[in-house]
Design a protein around this motif. Structure first.
Motif, PDB file in Angstrom:
ATOM      1  N   PRO A  66      -1.127  10.555   8.343  1.00 55.04           N
ATOM      2  CA  PRO A  66      -1.295   9.576   7.260  1.00 55.04           C
ATOM      3  C   PRO A  66      -1.045   8.142   7.733  1.00 55.04           C
ATOM      4  CG  PRO A  66       0.068  11.422   6.527  1.00 55.04           C
ATOM      5  CD  PRO A  66      -0.101  11.562   8.009  1.00 55.04           C
ATOM      6  N   ARG A 104       0.652  15.590  -1.185  1.00 53.93           N
ATOM      7  CA  ARG A 104       0.649  14.230  -0.616  1.00 53.93           C
ATOM      8  C   ARG A 104       1.827  14.049   0.358  1.00 53.93           C
ATOM      9  NH1 ARG A 104      -1.756   9.575  -3.669  1.00 53.93           N
ATOM     10  NH2 ARG A 104       0.175   9.175  -4.794  1.00 53.93           N
ATOM     11  N   HIS A 160       0.839  -1.197   0.000  1.00 50.66           N
ATOM     12  CA  HIS A 160       0.000   0.000   0.000  1.00 50.66           C
ATOM     13  C   HIS A 160       0.872   1.245   0.000  1.00 50.66           C
ATOM     14  CE1 HIS A 160      -3.175  -2.819   1.266  1.00 50.66           C
ATOM     15  NE2 HIS A 160      -2.255  -3.300   2.091  1.00 50.66           N
ATOM     16  N   ASP A 161       0.423   2.266  -0.754  1.00 45.10           N
ATOM     17  CA  ASP A 161       1.133   3.539  -0.845  1.00 45.10           C
ATOM     18  C   ASP A 161       0.656   4.457   0.280  1.00 45.10           C
ATOM     19  OD1 ASP A 161       2.274   5.952  -1.518  1.00 45.10           O
ATOM     20  OD2 ASP A 161       1.690   5.855  -3.638  1.00 45.10           O
ATOM     21  N   ARG A 197       0.993   7.440   0.651  1.00 47.76           N
ATOM     22  CA  ARG A 197       0.467   8.731   0.143  1.00 47.76           C
ATOM     23  C   ARG A 197      -1.028   8.662  -0.154  1.00 47.76           C
ATOM     24  NH1 ARG A 197       5.042  11.704  -0.368  1.00 47.76           N
ATOM     25  NH2 ARG A 197       6.885  10.566  -1.064  1.00 47.76           N
ATOM     26  N   ASP A 198      -1.589   7.464  -0.277  1.00 53.44           N
ATOM     27  CA  ASP A 198      -3.037   7.340  -0.473  1.00 53.44           C
ATOM     28  C   ASP A 198      -3.807   7.885   0.728  1.00 53.44           C
ATOM     29  OD1 ASP A 198      -2.477   6.125  -2.844  1.00 53.44           O
ATOM     30  OD2 ASP A 198      -3.046   4.102  -2.229  1.00 53.44           O
ATOM     31  N   TRP A 199      -3.147   8.034   1.877  1.00 49.99           N
ATOM     32  CA  TRP A 199      -3.834   8.511   3.085  1.00 49.99           C
ATOM     33  C   TRP A 199      -3.367   9.901   3.510  1.00 49.99           C
ATOM     34  CZ3 TRP A 199      -2.640   3.307   2.413  1.00 49.99           C
ATOM     35  CH2 TRP A 199      -3.763   2.470   2.322  1.00 49.99           C
ATOM     36  N   THR A 200      -2.748  10.642   2.564  1.00 53.77           N
ATOM     37  CA  THR A 200      -2.448  12.050   2.832  1.00 53.77           C
ATOM     38  C   THR A 200      -3.660  12.883   2.421  1.00 53.77           C
ATOM     39  OG1 THR A 200      -1.436  12.220   0.634  1.00 53.77           O
ATOM     40  CG2 THR A 200       0.039  11.780   2.494  1.00 53.77           C
ATOM     41  N   ASP A 201      -3.674  14.161   2.853  1.00 54.72           N
ATOM     42  CA  ASP A 201      -4.858  14.975   2.526  1.00 54.72           C
ATOM     43  C   ASP A 201      -4.491  16.330   1.918  1.00 54.72           C
ATOM     44  OD1 ASP A 201      -3.802  16.119   4.761  1.00 54.72           O
ATOM     45  OD2 ASP A 201      -5.560  15.824   6.040  1.00 54.72           O
ATOM     46  N   ARG A 231      -4.119   6.844   9.702  1.00 52.01           N
ATOM     47  CA  ARG A 231      -5.223   6.555   8.765  1.00 52.01           C
ATOM     48  C   ARG A 231      -4.912   5.298   7.965  1.00 52.01           C
ATOM     49  NH1 ARG A 231      -5.846  12.515   8.203  1.00 52.01           N
ATOM     50  NH2 ARG A 231      -4.244  12.525   6.593  1.00 52.01           N
ATOM     51  N   ALA A 232      -3.671   5.162   7.519  1.00 49.02           N
ATOM     52  CA  ALA A 232      -3.292   3.981   6.726  1.00 49.02           C
ATOM     53  C   ALA A 232      -3.414   2.710   7.564  1.00 49.02           C
ATOM     54  CB  ALA A 232      -1.861   4.147   6.212  1.00 49.02           C
ATOM     55  N   THR A 281       4.113  13.265   3.492  1.00 49.06           N
ATOM     56  CA  THR A 281       4.170  12.236   4.539  1.00 49.06           C
ATOM     57  C   THR A 281       5.218  12.554   5.606  1.00 49.06           C
ATOM     58  OG1 THR A 281       5.743  10.951   3.221  1.00 49.06           O
ATOM     59  CG2 THR A 281       3.405  10.391   3.001  1.00 49.06           C
TER      60      THR A 281
END
Ligand code: 9D3
Length: 248
Positions: free
Chosen positions: A66, A47, A36-37, A39-43, A69-70, A49
């Motif tokens: 992040p 992106r 899993h990346d 950065r998919d859970w940055t806002d 959340r990840a 981290t």
């Protein structure tokens, strides 16, 4: 076993995990690995981290939001509660005993460190921090691959029969004996005659002795925990004394 890996460099994993024994173990369902990346859970637009350390100083620190959340989202992807491992130079040093402990768990979640380190509050979500040795790498991705490789090959059905004995080298606590294959004479170097004698008892005895010799020469630290007969202890002491004499 299921292994989830969270990283800012997810592209580092595919080719390694999809090759050879790990690829086969995934294809056959022995292990399930998902990368899993983070950065998919940055806002934010960039992106982000990492951020600057409070109090100043060099380098960047991995931000907690992040990561939290990840961890929540990835944990929810399957029913089993994951054992959360953080890769970190400050972690417990990986050895085959730790590999066996981790391999026995139904699910691992590996969070790969980057930058100078994690915000300390991330550690509250980890069950264990793991280092793969005392040398400096650029991040935790290679350690995550090392850990994944080592635990995957211990899953029942991951290895073909020909590979399966290999764990015994470290399990038994001794180094491997010397190996030869064809040709019997290569550039003037001959295979020890005992190995082509067909006498399996003599071959086993030779291999045991060479394992002991090698371990005494190269890794005498391993002999502390080894189960040796009185004759074997005497042989090993002779080798260690010779090594010491040669050095001094
Ligand atoms: C300046 C202090 N450094 C600690 C030795 C900072 C630092 C160096 C390298 C912080 C992180 C890293 C990146 N390494 C890892 O994240 C890492 C690692 C390693 O470098 N060696 C062995 N095992 C591991 S597990 C994670």
């Amino acid at each position: 076993m299921r292994i989830d890996i969270i990283s800012v460099l997810p592209e580092m994993f595919g080719p390694v995990l999809d090759t050879s024994i790990l690829g086969r173990a995934q294809a056959s369902g022995v292990i399930e690995i998902a990368v899993h990346d983070l950065r998919d859970w940055t806002d934010d637009r960039h992106r982000t981290t990492d951020d600057y350390p409070f109090g100043g100083g060099p380098g960047m620190v991995m931000k907690p939001e992040p990561v939290y959340r990840a961890l929540d989202a990835v944990t929810a992807l399957s029913d089993a509660e994951p054992f959360v491992v953080l890769t970190s130079p400050q972690g417990r040093r990986l050895d085959q005993a730790l590999v066996r402990e981790l391999a026995a768990r139904p699910r691992l979640l590996i969070l790969c460190g980057r930058y100078e380190g994690f915000d300390e509050r991330i550690l509250a979500r980890a069950d264990l921090e793991v280092s793969i040795g005392d040398y400096v790498l650029t991040g935790g991705e290679l350690p995550a691959l090392v850990l994944t490789d080592a635990v995957s090959r211990l899953q029942p059905g991951a290895l073909g029969c020909s590979d399966s004995a290999t764990d015994e080298s470290f399990s038994e606590g001794l180094l491997e004996y010397p190996q030869y294959t064809r040709p019997a004479i290569f550039r003037g170097m001959e295979v020890p005659p005992v190995l082509v004698s067909g006498d399996h008892a003599r071959i086993a005895a030779w291999r045991r002795r060479e394992s002991l010799r090698r371990t005494a020469e190269r890794r005498p630290d391993l002999l502390v925990g080894a189960a040796l007969s009185p004759e074997e202890s005497e042989f090993v002491n002779g080798v260690v004394q010779k090594e010491n004499a040669d050095r001094d």
